[in-house]
Design an enzyme around this catalytic site. Structure first.
Site, PDB file in Angstrom:
ATOM      1  N   HIS A 200     -19.234  62.638 118.033  1.00 52.45           N
ATOM      2  CA  HIS A 200     -19.257  61.214 117.680  1.00 52.45           C
ATOM      3  C   HIS A 200     -20.315  60.412 118.429  1.00 52.45           C
ATOM      4  O   HIS A 200     -20.526  59.244 118.140  1.00 52.45           O
ATOM      5  CB  HIS A 200     -17.881  60.573 117.892  1.00 52.45           C
ATOM      6  CG  HIS A 200     -17.586  60.243 119.327  1.00 52.45           C
ATOM      7  ND1 HIS A 200     -17.225  61.204 120.238  1.00 52.45           N
ATOM      8  CD2 HIS A 200     -17.629  59.080 119.998  1.00 52.45           C
ATOM      9  CE1 HIS A 200     -17.048  60.621 121.414  1.00 52.45           C
ATOM     10  NE2 HIS A 200     -17.281  59.330 121.303  1.00 52.45           N
TER      11      HIS A 200
HETATM   12  C1  UD1 Z   1     -16.579  54.178 121.417  1.00 54.94           C
HETATM   13  C2  UD1 Z   1     -17.063  54.268 122.867  1.00 54.94           C
HETATM   14  C3  UD1 Z   1     -17.092  55.729 123.312  1.00 54.94           C
HETATM   15  C4  UD1 Z   1     -15.773  56.412 123.039  1.00 54.94           C
HETATM   16  C5  UD1 Z   1     -15.409  56.229 121.576  1.00 54.94           C
HETATM   17  C6  UD1 Z   1     -14.094  56.866 121.207  1.00 54.94           C
HETATM   18  C7  UD1 Z   1     -18.743  52.528 123.376  1.00 54.94           C
HETATM   19  C8  UD1 Z   1     -20.155  52.281 123.707  1.00 54.94           C
HETATM   20  N1  UD1 Z   1     -18.431  53.777 123.011  1.00 54.94           N
HETATM   21  O1  UD1 Z   1     -17.541  54.838 120.623  1.00 54.94           O
HETATM   22  O2  UD1 Z   1     -17.387  55.785 124.688  1.00 54.94           O
HETATM   23  O3  UD1 Z   1     -15.884  57.773 123.347  1.00 54.94           O
HETATM   24  O4  UD1 Z   1     -15.336  54.827 121.308  1.00 54.94           O
HETATM   25  O5  UD1 Z   1     -13.939  56.887 119.822  1.00 54.94           O
HETATM   26  O6  UD1 Z   1     -17.931  51.627 123.473  1.00 54.94           O
HETATM   27  N2  UD1 Z   1     -15.628  52.519 113.229  1.00 54.94           N
HETATM   28  C9  UD1 Z   1     -14.676  52.564 112.235  1.00 54.94           C
HETATM   29  N3  UD1 Z   1     -13.395  52.193 112.559  1.00 54.94           N
HETATM   30  C10 UD1 Z   1     -13.040  51.755 113.789  1.00 54.94           C
HETATM   31  C11 UD1 Z   1     -14.026  51.693 114.792  1.00 54.94           C
HETATM   32  C12 UD1 Z   1     -15.304  52.093 114.502  1.00 54.94           C
HETATM   33  O7  UD1 Z   1     -14.953  52.941 111.128  1.00 54.94           O
HETATM   34  O8  UD1 Z   1     -11.847  51.438 113.998  1.00 54.94           O
HETATM   35  C13 UD1 Z   1     -17.009  52.965 112.927  1.00 54.94           C
HETATM   36  C14 UD1 Z   1     -17.957  51.829 112.669  1.00 54.94           C
HETATM   37  O9  UD1 Z   1     -18.851  52.210 111.691  1.00 54.94           O
HETATM   38  C15 UD1 Z   1     -18.691  51.705 113.989  1.00 54.94           C
HETATM   39  C16 UD1 Z   1     -18.712  53.140 114.485  1.00 54.94           C
HETATM   40  O10 UD1 Z   1     -17.492  53.724 114.028  1.00 54.94           O
HETATM   41  O11 UD1 Z   1     -19.948  51.135 113.850  1.00 54.94           O
HETATM   42  C17 UD1 Z   1     -18.791  53.290 115.968  1.00 54.94           C
HETATM   43  O12 UD1 Z   1     -17.754  52.575 116.621  1.00 54.94           O
HETATM   44  P1  UD1 Z   1     -17.943  52.004 118.109  1.00 54.94           P
HETATM   45  O13 UD1 Z   1     -16.683  51.366 118.538  1.00 54.94           O
HETATM   46  O14 UD1 Z   1     -19.183  51.207 118.193  1.00 54.94           O
HETATM   47  O15 UD1 Z   1     -18.253  53.260 118.970  1.00 54.94           O
HETATM   48  P2  UD1 Z   1     -17.584  54.700 119.067  1.00 54.94           P
HETATM   49  O16 UD1 Z   1     -18.588  55.682 118.611  1.00 54.94           O
HETATM   50  O17 UD1 Z   1     -16.224  54.753 118.453  1.00 54.94           O
END
Ligand code: UD1
Length: 351
Positions: A200
């Site tokens: 991820h």
């Molecule tokens: C975040 C944390 C990471 C952790 C991970 C666990 C940061 C910088 N990173 O990364 O350290 O390991 O969480 O999962 O904070 N999205 C959805 N649904 C959601 C949330 C996100 O679809 O409920 C999608 C969106 O397209 C979003 C992408 O996932 O842009 C990334 O989500 P984000 O919260 O930015 O970072 P993670 O990769 O989840």
């Protein structure tokens, strides 16, 4: 009772909060802010239910977004609540954007910050988590380190006051987790006949070259690769043509299911920080799909190997792994949350 406030927003924050919550509620009026960084049930609400964390007092609903904007939104919304609630201390967990936004808000509101999982470093400045960790530790007034190596990192950065090496709160939660073998049956897996993978990290999902290499390696392995799909990985995969033979994608899993799948796997292949540790606690070998790690002790002990996206290495180490004889207790004794709560009681009640 004095008031204490926790800021959480993403999966790994919730797990760390789960370890502390039962201790905090005994001595403090505990206010929880959920920033809303994670909002899907699989990544958020499900964890609160499974880990028996009370419903957050506030949900800021910041949602997804570009890092700096997300942190800014979190800071602006948190600062108002912190000023209103006037806690004696704000607790920050790990290294997500929510963690940094919450820490900056506490600083702006002139409330002390306690950082749980302080001092952890990958020394890779291209990772948002590394930038977050370093910034949070600079803001923090009380630093709870999970390992000796993390305490040493703070010393190197000349951070020397109020540092407590307490062990890893995620290990506390791991030890209390009962396995849920239903998931193994539901997928039709046989124990020790599959690999468990997670991908991820932005560095892997935002590069089609790296993503393609990883899946190419998976197709060459001797057993199937079960991979719970993070929404970002699913989106990235939908944009490229890729052979998924041998790969078994599943929806995101609960914490219990994740631990069960790891414990029963032949090997864990991951780019996650938390999962490298969980594989270690489970005494299951791990291949880290990055060129660095924030958990060097797992590599030093021989349980974890950094393979990055090197197809040859991934294939080689799944076949040639030699199980180490020793498994040192790097992550404490499963009582990190109790130790943290003792320190907080001492600081705020003098006992
Ligand atoms: C975040 C944390 C990471 C952790 C991970 C666990 C940061 C910088 N990173 O990364 O350290 O390991 O969480 O999962 O904070 N999205 C959805 N649904 C959601 C949330 C996100 O679809 O409920 C999608 C969106 O397209 C979003 C992408 O996932 O842009 C990334 O989500 P984000 O919260 O930015 O970072 P993670 O990769 O989840």
């Amino acid at each position: 009772m004095k008031k204490i406030l926790s800021v959480v927003g993403a999966r790994p924050n919730f797990i760390k909060l789960a370890s502390l919550q039962p201790f905090l509620e005994k001595s403090f009026d505990h206010v929880i802010i959920h920033t809303g960084q994670h909002y899907d049930y699989d990544l958020s609400g499900g964890f609160f239910a499974e880990l028996a964390i009370p419903k957050p007092d506030y949900n800021l609903k910041v949602g997804s977004g570009e890092r700096i904007q997300q942190i800014k939104k979190i800071r602006e919304r948190c600062v108002k609540i912190i000023r209103k609630e006037k806690p004696v201390c704000v607790l920050i967990y790990g290294d997500t954007n929510s963690s940094l936004g919450g820490a900056e808000a506490a600083k702006a509101a002139k409330v002390p910050v306690a950082h749980i999982e302080a001092g952890v470093r990958s020394f890779d400045k291209s990772m948002p988590e590394e930038l977050n960790r370093v910034a949070i530790d600079r803001i923090s007034n009380i630093l709870f380190c999970p390992t000796k190596a993390s305490t040493e990192n703070l010393k190197q950065e000349k951070i020397t006051k109020n540092i407590f090496t307490v062990g890893d709160t995620m290990y506390d939660v791991f030890l209390k987790t009962k396995l849920d073998t239903q998931i193994i049956k539901k997928i039709g897996l046989k124990p020790k006949k599959y690999y468990f993978a997670t991908i991820h990290r932005q560095a892997n999902t935002n590069s089609s070259t790296r993503l393609k290499r990883l899946f190419l390696a998976f197709t060459k392995l001797k057993q199937i690769v079960v991979i719970p799909m993070h929404p970002r990985t699913k989106k990235a995969l939908s944009k490229i043509k890729i052979d998924l033979a041998n790969v078994y994608p599943i929806d995101p899993v609960t914490f219990k299911e994740s631990i069960t799948l790891q414990k029963n796997s032949l090997m864990v292949l991951t780019d996650s920080g938390g999962i490298q540790k969980e594989a270690y606690y489970s005494k299951v070998p791990c291949l880290t799909l990055r060129s660095n790690t924030e958990w060097p002790e797992t590599v030093k002990s021989g349980w974890n190997t950094l393979v990055d996206t090197n197809v040859k290495k991934i294939v080689y180490f799944t076949q040639k792994f030699i199980r180490p004889q020793k498994h040192p207790p790097y992550f404490g004794e499963g009582n990190a949350a109790e130790k943290i709560s003792r320190v907080l009681n001492q600081l705020y009640y003098g006992s």
